[in-house]
Design a protein around this motif. Structure first.
Motif, PDB file in Angstrom:
ATOM      1  N   LEU A 198      26.456  21.163 -25.286  1.00 23.50           N
ATOM      2  CA  LEU A 198      27.436  20.215 -26.061  1.00 23.50           C
ATOM      3  C   LEU A 198      27.691  19.062 -25.076  1.00 23.50           C
ATOM      4  O   LEU A 198      27.900  17.882 -25.750  1.00 23.50           O
ATOM      5  CB  LEU A 198      28.498  21.148 -26.490  1.00 23.50           C
ATOM      6  CG  LEU A 198      29.684  20.399 -27.262  1.00 23.50           C
ATOM      7  CD1 LEU A 198      29.279  20.044 -28.590  1.00 23.50           C
ATOM      8  CD2 LEU A 198      31.084  21.079 -27.120  1.00 23.50           C
ATOM      9  N   THR A 199      27.743  19.460 -23.802  1.00 28.73           N
ATOM     10  CA  THR A 199      28.649  18.253 -22.987  1.00 28.73           C
ATOM     11  C   THR A 199      27.454  17.707 -22.001  1.00 28.73           C
ATOM     12  O   THR A 199      27.777  17.019 -21.055  1.00 28.73           O
ATOM     13  CB  THR A 199      29.540  18.632 -22.262  1.00 28.73           C
ATOM     14  OG1 THR A 199      29.117  19.812 -21.408  1.00 28.73           O
ATOM     15  CG2 THR A 199      30.817  19.408 -23.305  1.00 28.73           C
ATOM     16  N   SER A 200      26.077  18.136 -22.193  1.00 33.28           N
ATOM     17  CA  SER A 200      24.957  17.521 -21.404  1.00 33.28           C
ATOM     18  C   SER A 200      25.290  17.981 -19.900  1.00 33.28           C
ATOM     19  O   SER A 200      25.151  17.293 -19.054  1.00 33.28           O
ATOM     20  CB  SER A 200      24.980  16.069 -21.325  1.00 33.28           C
ATOM     21  OG  SER A 200      24.548  15.778 -22.723  1.00 33.28           O
ATOM     22  N   ASN A 201      25.791  19.331 -19.789  1.00 27.22           N
ATOM     23  CA  ASN A 201      25.808  19.973 -18.411  1.00 27.22           C
ATOM     24  C   ASN A 201      27.136  19.493 -17.501  1.00 27.22           C
ATOM     25  O   ASN A 201      27.051  19.701 -16.371  1.00 27.22           O
ATOM     26  CB  ASN A 201      24.937  19.655 -17.532  1.00 27.22           C
ATOM     27  CG  ASN A 201      24.549  20.831 -16.493  1.00 27.22           C
ATOM     28  OD1 ASN A 201      24.538  21.790 -16.833  1.00 27.22           O
ATOM     29  ND2 ASN A 201      23.746  20.445 -15.365  1.00 27.22           N
ATOM     30  N   GLN A 202      28.300  19.408 -18.201  1.00 30.03           N
ATOM     31  CA  GLN A 202      29.491  19.259 -17.790  1.00 30.03           C
ATOM     32  C   GLN A 202      30.041  20.410 -17.146  1.00 30.03           C
ATOM     33  O   GLN A 202      29.429  21.605 -17.775  1.00 30.03           O
ATOM     34  CB  GLN A 202      30.525  18.454 -18.541  1.00 30.03           C
ATOM     35  CG  GLN A 202      30.214  17.155 -19.052  1.00 30.03           C
ATOM     36  CD  GLN A 202      30.519  16.149 -18.024  1.00 30.03           C
ATOM     37  OE1 GLN A 202      31.334  16.503 -17.045  1.00 30.03           O
ATOM     38  NE2 GLN A 202      30.389  14.797 -18.090  1.00 30.03           N
ATOM     39  N   ALA A 203      30.719  20.587 -16.115  1.00 29.68           N
ATOM     40  CA  ALA A 203      31.406  21.734 -15.680  1.00 29.68           C
ATOM     41  C   ALA A 203      32.031  22.768 -16.850  1.00 29.68           C
ATOM     42  O   ALA A 203      32.717  22.034 -17.575  1.00 29.68           O
ATOM     43  CB  ALA A 203      32.569  21.446 -14.636  1.00 29.68           C
TER      44      ALA A 203
END
Length: 359
Positions: A198-203
């Protein structure tokens, strides 16, 4: 030895099967009533006769095998739901995530989205079903072990019901956090791959943020720190490349490319110190195992890289729209890494524009 008319008992059981059964077989209470009515027609002497060792062991092994097959089917459903949810999250990325990433807003939108809510609900239901099968299988295995040790077992159905009832009821009264927050790698993998896509590999946020607090849950600042947001790293500590066929350690929280860790273990004659700096655990072939969840997350990460949807590329697109004043006047040493990266990208974009204009 009590006299038994097995043919008579068989007829009585057959007669009971002809009686009408109201309601659904999935209804536990009604199914239990039906079973009790059937058993009531069986002579007590028949029920209380000790189980033959050989026949009983074969029957219990058959039940364990059937439950094993059912567990595999549930696992397949679990994997399918995880794949669908991760792909759906990727499709919803532009809709649910702002260009300037905000964890709170993204999480709120994700949890409010009807399709994602239903997918997670179904996924958690499969985890509950898998746990139920595990309890039942463990109970039957225990009964089989007692039988092979020479214990006489009678009235085996009621014994099974009694043994399985307490752990099942205990599991059903647990809160979501008590079920899935600790020691539940399947749910951990699910929320990680959904969030990363969803967030392109955000924490990934703390697991507590995905599971609302219920009566019976305890709040602890220490736990909040322990389960805080975590940035994913898909680099193999041995090859320094992206993980391939990832294997995880069962004695420490590290993962490696399968071929690389196996080669090191073989070179070190069966055991080696964990290759991750600072970890003193000993790794052997017996203490590593394939990590299917991580393999899916790595595949999704590689796909994002090919499509240019990594966190770095997302940040870069955001930084090019930022108006940064006094690019060269401030001391870069006082800036954080993201600000320095933004300045560098801004400069490169301006150079490219100037070069294009000169042509």
């Amino acid at each position: 030895m009590p006299s038994m008319n097995r043919k008579s008992n068989g007829r009585r059981l057959a007669d009971s099967d002809d009686e009408p059964m109201n309601g659904s077989d999935d209804d536990r209470d009604q199914q239990g009533d039906i079973t009790d009515r059937i058993l009531a027609k069986v002579d007590p002497e028949y029920l209380n006769t000790a189980i033959d060792l050989r026949q009983g062991d074969a029957a219990l092994r058959k039940l364990i095998g059937a439950l094993g097959s059912l567990r595999k089917e549930v696992k397949d459903v679990e994997n399918t739901l995880s794949n669908v949810a991760s792909e759906m999250a990727e499709m919803l990325s532009d809709e649910l995530v702002d260009e300037e990433y905000n964890e709170d807003a993204t999480l709120e939108r994700l949890q409010a989205h009807s399709t994602m809510k239903e997918l997670e609900k179904d996924f958690l239901a499969t985890l509950d079903r898998a746990k139920e099968i595990s309890i039942k299988s463990g109970t039957i295995s225990d009964m089989r072990q007692r039988l092979t040790q020479g214990h006489q077992l009678t009235n085996i159905y009621q014994m099974y019901e009694k043994k399985v009832q307490e752990p099942l009821e205990k599991e059903r009264t647990k809160t979501a956090r008590q079920k899935y927050m600790k020691d539940c790698p399947s749910y951990e993998g699910y929320r990680q791959i959904v969030w990363e896509n969803l967030t392109s590999n955000q924490a990934v946020p703390s697991i507590k943020r995905f599971l609302p607090r219920q009566d019976g849950d305890e709040e602890s600042d220490d736990e909040e720190i322990e389960f805080g947001a975590q940035t994913s790293n898909f680099q193999c500590p041995i090859t320094l490349g992206v993980l391939e066929d990832p294997y995880k350690s069962t004695v420490c929280p590290h993962a490696f490319s399968g071929a690389a860790i196996k080669e090191i273990i073989q070179q070190e004659k069966g055991s080696t110190r964990c290759p991750v700096a600072g970890c003193s655990k000993t790794i052997t072939l017996a203490t590593i195992e394939p990590d299917e969840q991580l393999a899916r997350r790595v595949a999704a990460h590689v796909k994002r890289q090919k499509e240019g949807r990594t966190q770095a590329s997302t940040q870069a697109r955001t930084y090019t729209r930022m108006e940064l004043s006094d690019e060269d006047g401030d001391d870069d040493d006082e800036d954080d890494a993201e600000t320095q990266a933004a300045r560098k990208i801004k400069k490169e974009v301006k150079k490219e524009k100037a070069a294009a204009a000169g042509q």
